[in-house]
Design a protein around this motif. Structure first.
Motif, short mmCIF file in Angstrom:
data_model
loop_
_atom_site.label_atom_id
_atom_site.label_comp_id
_atom_site.label_asym_id
_atom_site.label_seq_id
_atom_site.Cartn_x
_atom_site.Cartn_y
_atom_site.Cartn_z
N GLY A 24 0.92 -1.23 0.04
CA GLY A 24 0.08 0.30 -0.13
C GLY A 24 0.74 1.15 0.04
O GLY A 24 2.28 1.23 -0.51
N ALA A 25 0.38 2.26 0.40
CA ALA A 25 0.90 3.61 0.46
C ALA A 25 2.30 3.61 1.36
O ALA A 25 3.21 4.23 0.98
N SER A 26 2.42 2.66 2.47
CA SER A 26 3.43 2.76 3.20
C SER A 26 4.71 2.21 2.56
O SER A 26 5.87 2.69 2.70
N LEU A 27 4.34 1.02 2.02
CA LEU A 27 5.43 0.45 1.14
C LEU A 27 5.89 1.24 -0.01
O LEU A 27 7.29 1.44 -0.29
N ALA A 28 4.94 1.90 -0.78
CA ALA A 28 5.58 2.95 -1.65
C ALA A 28 6.27 3.97 -1.30
O ALA A 28 7.33 4.61 -1.99
N MET A 29 5.80 4.54 -0.21
CA MET A 29 6.62 5.57 0.54
C MET A 29 8.16 5.16 1.10
O MET A 29 9.07 6.12 0.61
N VAL A 30 8.35 3.82 1.70
CA VAL A 30 9.65 3.45 1.84
C VAL A 30 10.38 3.16 0.60
O VAL A 30 11.55 3.51 0.35
N LEU A 31 9.99 2.69 -0.37
CA LEU A 31 10.62 2.35 -1.74
C LEU A 31 11.02 3.84 -2.19
O LEU A 31 12.17 3.92 -2.83
N HIS A 32 10.27 4.55 -2.21
CA HIS A 32 10.56 6.16 -2.76
C HIS A 32 11.88 6.54 -2.10
O HIS A 32 12.91 7.04 -2.82
N HIS A 33 11.76 6.53 -0.66
CA HIS A 33 13.16 7.09 -0.08
C HIS A 33 14.30 6.23 -0.21
O HIS A 33 15.24 6.89 -0.20
N THR A 34 14.03 5.07 -0.26
CA THR A 34 15.27 4.09 -0.61
C THR A 34 15.78 4.31 -1.82
O THR A 34 17.01 4.51 -1.97
N LEU A 35 14.83 4.70 -2.86
CA LEU A 35 15.23 4.85 -4.22
C LEU A 35 16.15 6.06 -4.26
O LEU A 35 17.07 6.24 -4.81
N HIS A 36 15.66 7.22 -3.67
CA HIS A 36 16.25 8.65 -3.91
C HIS A 36 17.18 8.95 -2.71
O HIS A 36 17.85 9.87 -2.70
N GLY A 37 17.26 8.12 -1.77
CA GLY A 37 18.26 8.19 -0.80
C GLY A 37 19.19 7.17 -0.52
O GLY A 37 20.14 6.89 -1.37
N SER A 38 18.88 6.18 0.43
CA SER A 38 19.81 5.27 0.72
C SER A 38 18.96 4.12 1.69
O SER A 38 18.05 4.27 2.04
N ALA A 39 19.71 3.10 2.07
CA ALA A 39 19.13 2.33 3.20
C ALA A 39 18.66 3.04 4.42
O ALA A 39 17.78 2.74 4.90
N ARG A 40 19.52 3.90 4.58
CA ARG A 40 19.48 4.76 6.00
C ARG A 40 18.29 5.37 5.61
O ARG A 40 17.25 5.58 6.65
N ALA A 41 17.84 6.30 4.57
CA ALA A 41 16.66 6.93 4.56
C ALA A 41 15.39 6.20 4.54
O ALA A 41 14.58 6.45 5.25
N GLY A 42 15.67 5.15 3.68
CA GLY A 42 14.51 4.01 3.91
C GLY A 42 14.06 3.38 5.22
O GLY A 42 12.94 3.30 5.78
N VAL A 43 14.99 3.25 6.01
CA VAL A 43 15.15 2.76 7.35
C VAL A 43 14.53 3.63 8.29
O VAL A 43 13.42 3.55 8.99
N ARG A 44 15.01 5.06 8.14
CA ARG A 44 14.32 6.19 8.96
C ARG A 44 12.95 6.37 8.64
O ARG A 44 11.89 6.78 9.46
N ALA A 45 12.45 6.35 7.26
CA ALA A 45 10.95 6.52 7.17
C ALA A 45 10.28 5.22 7.56
O ALA A 45 9.24 5.55 8.01
N GLY A 46 10.75 3.97 7.56
CA GLY A 46 10.21 2.85 8.22
C GLY A 46 9.99 2.90 9.77
O GLY A 46 8.94 2.61 10.03
#
Length: 201
Positions: A24-46
């Motif tokens: 859903g939206a949460s997965l899309a948001m984590v994907l977006h921040h990982t794609l445009h940032g890094s694993a760290r950005a995705g983990v922060r979002a998660g």
């Protein structure tokens, strides 16, 4: 200090895991921040998403879901704010499809902000927890057991989205996502916009 029986806790954890894993939206948001940032950005979002989930989990244990059910206008207001936020994220993703990932790095406090708000602006989370927690909580339950119930939802949510970010950030996977970032961004935008509309149907 009385806690949940192990079989009850395993059942609760299983349902929370299924809820977190639902795309859903949460997965899309984590994907977006990982794609445009890094694993760290995705983990922060998660992790921030888990914090938003924690607000509702704790509040549900304390009875907020009953208030939302009793006052529909409050739920409607939060849902409207959530839909507008999803549409805003969709617009950002669609607009970002024409840029390279390096042009729109996901840094600063944005991953945490988006992660928290995508969970917090979804009152259905409270209603989900009301339905789920009602199977495990009773009037005589100890405070420790209530905290255990809420904490289970938070830890599982944070762990799942952190795992997603770390998995997506692995070299070959992230390289493939970045190579096709325009399609990923447009697909993300469509998913977010559809969710923003479907919640009103």
């Amino acid at each position: 200090m009385q806690t949940l029986a192990i079989q009850d806790w395993l059942l609760l954890a299983g349902v929370c895991a299924l809820g977190a894993m639902t795309p859903g939206a949460s997965l899309a948001m984590v994907l977006h921040h990982t794609l445009h940032g890094s694993a760290r950005a995705g983990v922060r979002a998660g992790l921030a998403h888990a914090l938003g989930i924690g607000v509702y989990a704790a509040a549900t244990v304390a009875g907020l879901a009953v208030v939302l059910h009793r006052f529909p206008s409050l739920e409607t207001g939060i849902r409207l704010a959530g839909s507008l936020f999803l549409l805003w994220l969709a617009w950002k993703s669609w607009r970002g499809a024409g840029a390279t990932p390096a042009d729109q790095e996901s840094g600063g406090g944005r991953p945490a902000r988006d992660g928290f708000l995508i969970a917090f602006l979804n009152p259905k989370v409270a209603l989900f927890f009301l339905a789920l927690f009602s199977q495990f909580i009773d009037a005589g339950m100890s405070t420790v057991a209530r905290v255990q119930v809420a904490a289970t939802a938070v830890v599982i949510d944070g762990a799942w989205y952190s795992l997603v970010a770390l998995t997506l950030a692995r070299g070959p996977i992230l390289a493939t996502l970045r190579r096709h970032h325009a399609r990923v961004e447009r697909a993300t935008a469509i998913v977010l916009a559809l969710i923003a509309v479907v919640v009103w149907v």
